[in-house]
Design a protein around this motif. Structure first.
Motif, PDB file in Angstrom:
ATOM      1  N   ASP A   1      -0.132   3.441  -5.887  1.00  0.00           N
ATOM      2  CA  ASP A   1       0.384   2.818  -7.101  1.00  0.00           C
ATOM      3  C   ASP A   1       1.376   1.695  -6.799  1.00  0.00           C
ATOM      4  O   ASP A   1       2.057   1.212  -7.703  1.00  0.00           O
ATOM      5  N   VAL A   2       1.457   1.293  -5.534  1.00  0.00           N
ATOM      6  CA  VAL A   2       2.366   0.210  -5.123  1.00  0.00           C
ATOM      7  C   VAL A   2       1.578  -0.845  -4.368  1.00  0.00           C
ATOM      8  O   VAL A   2       0.798  -0.518  -3.462  1.00  0.00           O
ATOM      9  N   THR A   3       1.762  -2.116  -4.731  1.00  0.00           N
ATOM     10  CA  THR A   3       1.085  -3.240  -4.082  1.00  0.00           C
ATOM     11  C   THR A   3       2.121  -4.256  -3.638  1.00  0.00           C
ATOM     12  O   THR A   3       3.062  -4.551  -4.380  1.00  0.00           O
ATOM     13  N   VAL A   4       1.969  -4.787  -2.432  1.00  0.00           N
ATOM     14  CA  VAL A   4       2.876  -5.812  -1.929  1.00  0.00           C
ATOM     15  C   VAL A   4       2.507  -7.156  -2.549  1.00  0.00           C
ATOM     16  O   VAL A   4       1.365  -7.614  -2.434  1.00  0.00           O
ATOM     17  N   VAL A   5       3.475  -7.782  -3.196  1.00  0.00           N
ATOM     18  CA  VAL A   5       3.286  -9.112  -3.777  1.00  0.00           C
ATOM     19  C   VAL A   5       3.751 -10.189  -2.804  1.00  0.00           C
ATOM     20  O   VAL A   5       3.100 -11.217  -2.631  1.00  0.00           O
ATOM     21  N   ALA A   6       4.881  -9.969  -2.165  1.00  0.00           N
ATOM     22  CA  ALA A   6       5.435 -10.927  -1.209  1.00  0.00           C
ATOM     23  C   ALA A   6       6.375 -10.164  -0.270  1.00  0.00           C
ATOM     24  O   ALA A   6       6.915  -9.119  -0.628  1.00  0.00           O
ATOM     25  N   PRO A   7       6.504 -10.681   0.975  1.00  0.00           N
ATOM     26  CA  PRO A   7       5.840 -11.858   1.542  1.00  0.00           C
ATOM     27  C   PRO A   7       4.424 -11.534   2.008  1.00  0.00           C
ATOM     28  O   PRO A   7       4.076 -10.361   2.174  1.00  0.00           O
ATOM     29  N   ALA A   8       3.654 -12.584   2.247  1.00  0.00           N
ATOM     30  CA  ALA A   8       2.268 -12.406   2.674  1.00  0.00           C
ATOM     31  C   ALA A   8       2.193 -11.678   4.013  1.00  0.00           C
ATOM     32  O   ALA A   8       1.260 -10.908   4.267  1.00  0.00           O
ATOM     33  N   GLU A   9       3.190 -11.913   4.885  1.00  0.00           N
ATOM     34  CA  GLU A   9       3.200 -11.265   6.200  1.00  0.00           C
ATOM     35  C   GLU A   9       3.256  -9.747   6.055  1.00  0.00           C
ATOM     36  O   GLU A   9       2.569  -9.014   6.781  1.00  0.00           O
ATOM     37  N   LEU A  10       4.073  -9.255   5.108  1.00  0.00           N
ATOM     38  CA  LEU A  10       4.162  -7.812   4.896  1.00  0.00           C
ATOM     39  C   LEU A  10       2.857  -7.267   4.336  1.00  0.00           C
ATOM     40  O   LEU A  10       2.384  -6.207   4.761  1.00  0.00           O
ATOM     41  N   ALA A  11       2.256  -7.976   3.376  1.00  0.00           N
ATOM     42  CA  ALA A  11       0.981  -7.535   2.811  1.00  0.00           C
ATOM     43  C   ALA A  11      -0.077  -7.407   3.905  1.00  0.00           C
ATOM     44  O   ALA A  11      -0.861  -6.448   3.929  1.00  0.00           O
ATOM     45  N   GLU A  12      -0.102  -8.365   4.846  1.00  0.00           N
ATOM     46  CA  GLU A  12      -1.075  -8.324   5.936  1.00  0.00           C
ATOM     47  C   GLU A  12      -0.805  -7.148   6.864  1.00  0.00           C
ATOM     48  O   GLU A  12      -1.745  -6.462   7.297  1.00  0.00           O
ATOM     49  N   GLN A  13       0.477  -6.882   7.157  1.00  0.00           N
ATOM     50  CA  GLN A  13       0.812  -5.754   8.026  1.00  0.00           C
ATOM     51  C   GLN A  13       0.397  -4.431   7.401  1.00  0.00           C
ATOM     52  O   GLN A  13      -0.141  -3.544   8.078  1.00  0.00           O
ATOM     53  N   VAL A  14       0.651  -4.278   6.096  1.00  0.00           N
ATOM     54  CA  VAL A  14       0.281  -3.047   5.408  1.00  0.00           C
ATOM     55  C   VAL A  14      -1.232  -2.883   5.385  1.00  0.00           C
ATOM     56  O   VAL A  14      -1.772  -1.795   5.637  1.00  0.00           O
ATOM     57  N   ARG A  15      -1.956  -3.973   5.115  1.00  0.00           N
ATOM     58  CA  ARG A  15      -3.419  -3.921   5.071  1.00  0.00           C
ATOM     59  C   ARG A  15      -3.981  -3.547   6.445  1.00  0.00           C
ATOM     60  O   ARG A  15      -4.891  -2.704   6.547  1.00  0.00           O
ATOM     61  N   ASP A  16      -3.444  -4.149   7.505  1.00  0.00           N
ATOM     62  CA  ASP A  16      -3.949  -3.853   8.854  1.00  0.00           C
ATOM     63  C   ASP A  16      -3.672  -2.406   9.237  1.00  0.00           C
ATOM     64  O   ASP A  16      -4.526  -1.727   9.827  1.00  0.00           O
ATOM     65  N   ALA A  17      -2.461  -1.912   8.908  1.00  0.00           N
ATOM     66  CA  ALA A  17      -2.116  -0.534   9.260  1.00  0.00           C
ATOM     67  C   ALA A  17      -2.980   0.452   8.484  1.00  0.00           C
ATOM     68  O   ALA A  17      -3.438   1.465   9.034  1.00  0.00           O
ATOM     69  N   ALA A  18      -3.234   0.172   7.201  1.00  0.00           N
ATOM     70  CA  ALA A  18      -4.072   1.061   6.397  1.00  0.00           C
ATOM     71  C   ALA A  18      -5.512   1.053   6.908  1.00  0.00           C
ATOM     72  O   ALA A  18      -6.164   2.105   6.988  1.00  0.00           O
ATOM     73  N   SER A  19      -6.017  -0.127   7.282  1.00  0.00           N
ATOM     74  CA  SER A  19      -7.385  -0.220   7.808  1.00  0.00           C
ATOM     75  C   SER A  19      -7.510   0.540   9.114  1.00  0.00           C
ATOM     76  O   SER A  19      -8.513   1.235   9.345  1.00  0.00           O
ATOM     77  N   ALA A  20      -6.489   0.412   9.993  1.00  0.00           N
ATOM     78  CA  ALA A  20      -6.527   1.132  11.268  1.00  0.00           C
ATOM     79  C   ALA A  20      -6.523   2.640  11.043  1.00  0.00           C
ATOM     80  O   ALA A  20      -7.221   3.395  11.743  1.00  0.00           O
ATOM     81  N   ALA A  21      -5.753   3.101  10.042  1.00  0.00           N
ATOM     82  CA  ALA A  21      -5.725   4.535   9.748  1.00  0.00           C
ATOM     83  C   ALA A  21      -7.078   5.014   9.239  1.00  0.00           C
ATOM     84  O   ALA A  21      -7.569   6.077   9.643  1.00  0.00           O
ATOM     85  N   LEU A  22      -7.706   4.233   8.365  1.00  0.00           N
ATOM     86  CA  LEU A  22      -9.029   4.612   7.852  1.00  0.00           C
ATOM     87  C   LEU A  22     -10.072   4.625   8.966  1.00  0.00           C
ATOM     88  O   LEU A  22     -10.939   5.505   9.011  1.00  0.00           O
TER      89      LEU A  22
END
Length: 346
Positions: free
Chosen positions: A297-318
């Motif tokens: 229920d939480v989405t990163v709006v800014a900065p883009a660098e944080l959004a990319e880090q979260v996306r990469d970490a979530a993808s690696a976990a999956l």
């Protein structure tokens, strides 16, 4: 979430409580006083005084119905208290209230960093004497966290000794060894801290007692440089500054609690179900772990660098969950020659 106050008003709930307690007897002694005059006497703005009066509407006795709450009458810009809900009567503690107060004072007396322990003990003695046998129940008060570690830190502070500590830094998720020169012990939000000059960082730092994995008192005196100054902790241990990274999150209803738990720079309404929350963080590494632990229920709006880090970490976990464990080998599919299959076909 901290609500901004008008100039001249209180910035803490404790200050506001004291002002409200003084406000009722002040108004009782001056029925029909003008709000502007009262604001001047109380050293607050008219806006702050009106906000305090609005809060008094919902204050009173248990039950909180008609006849229980403080009431007042307005005549233009004049105000009169018409019912004080018994606030002018002497305080009488119930047995449960007396016991709760005694336990709280005992805890305060054992808290590291209390400036005037003698005053606490005097107050405790007076309440125990007034309450008599009501507070004779066997109540044991223990401080949170490791009591032995807290006592070791307090001993070093009182003895003026340097310490070698092994410390876990949650913001960077790392453990380091440091030599520190303690300044004082204190409690912030229910946690014990030692404030010290850190020789590694060459600055004053706060160290949470429950994150100190090991502590050794050195055979040398603590040497605190003259430029070392204690932190102002009136607003908590974490003090956001403009030089720290600013992150913005889109937060759903289920995660709005973070606006009460963490100091936020801005909270804006988005759509009907979401808020846009901006807050300062120590570094993006901590922010990445923080966001990953919040849920969908939480989405990163800014900065883009944080959004990319979260996306990469979530993808690696999956991806890790998608791979079978090394020792999880499937049994070969049975064939017609398999005895078990043959037996089952009969």
């Amino acid at each position: 979430m901290t609500r901004p106050t008008a100039k001249g008003g209180s910035r803490t709930s404790a200050d506001r409580l004291a002002r409200l307690l003084n406000l009722v007897p002040y108004l009782l002694a001056r029925p029909g006083i003008e709000i502007a005059e009262a604001a001047g006497d109380l050293a607050v703005t008219e806006r702050q005084l009106r906000e305090d009066l609005e809060l008094l509407w919902v204050c009173g006795l248990p039950g909180y119905g008609p006849g229980d709450l403080i009431d007042m009458a307005f005549d233009g810009d004049r105000v009169t208290i018409t019912y004080d809900a018994g606030i002018d009567r002497p305080l009488r503690l119930t047995p449960d209230e007396a016991l709760a107060l005694v336990v709280a004072l005992r805890m305060l007396a054992e808290t590291p960093g209390v400036a005037n322990r003698e005053a606490v003990e005097r107050a405790l003695a007076k309440i125990e004497n007034a309450a008599g046998d009501l507070v004779g129940a066997p109540v044991e008060v223990r401080l949170p966290a490791d009591v032995g570690r807290v006592e070791a830190l307090r001993g070093a502070v009182e003895g003026g000794r340097a310490l070698r500590i092994t410390y876990y830094t949650a913001a960077r998720d790392e453990t380091t060894e440091r030599v520190i020169d303690p300044l004082r012990m204190l409690m912030v939000s229910g946690r014990a801290y030692v404030e010290a000059w850190c020789r590694r960082a060459e600055a004053v730092r706060l160290f949470r007692a429950d994150r100190i994995d090991a502590v050794t008192e050195l055979d040398e005196s603590a040497v605190v440089p003259p430029q070392a100054r204690p932190h102002d902790l009136s607003d908590g241990a974490f003090r956001p500054s403009p030089d720290l990274p600013l992150i913005t999150l889109r937060v759903g209803r289920g995660e709005r609690w973070i606006t009460e738990y963490y100091p936020c720079e801005e909270v804006r309404a988005g759509d009907a179900d979401h808020w846009l929350v901006s807050l300062r963080v120590t570094d993006l590494g901590w922010a990445r772990r923080f966001v990953l632990g919040l849920g969908p229920d939480v989405t990163v709006v800014a900065p883009a660098e944080l959004a990319e880090q979260v996306r990469d970490a979530a993808s690696a976990a999956l991806d890790a969950y998608a791979q079978p464990a090394p020792d999880a080998r499937r049994a070969p599919a049975p064939t017609a020659a398999d005895p078990a299959l043959a037996a089952g076909s009969r």
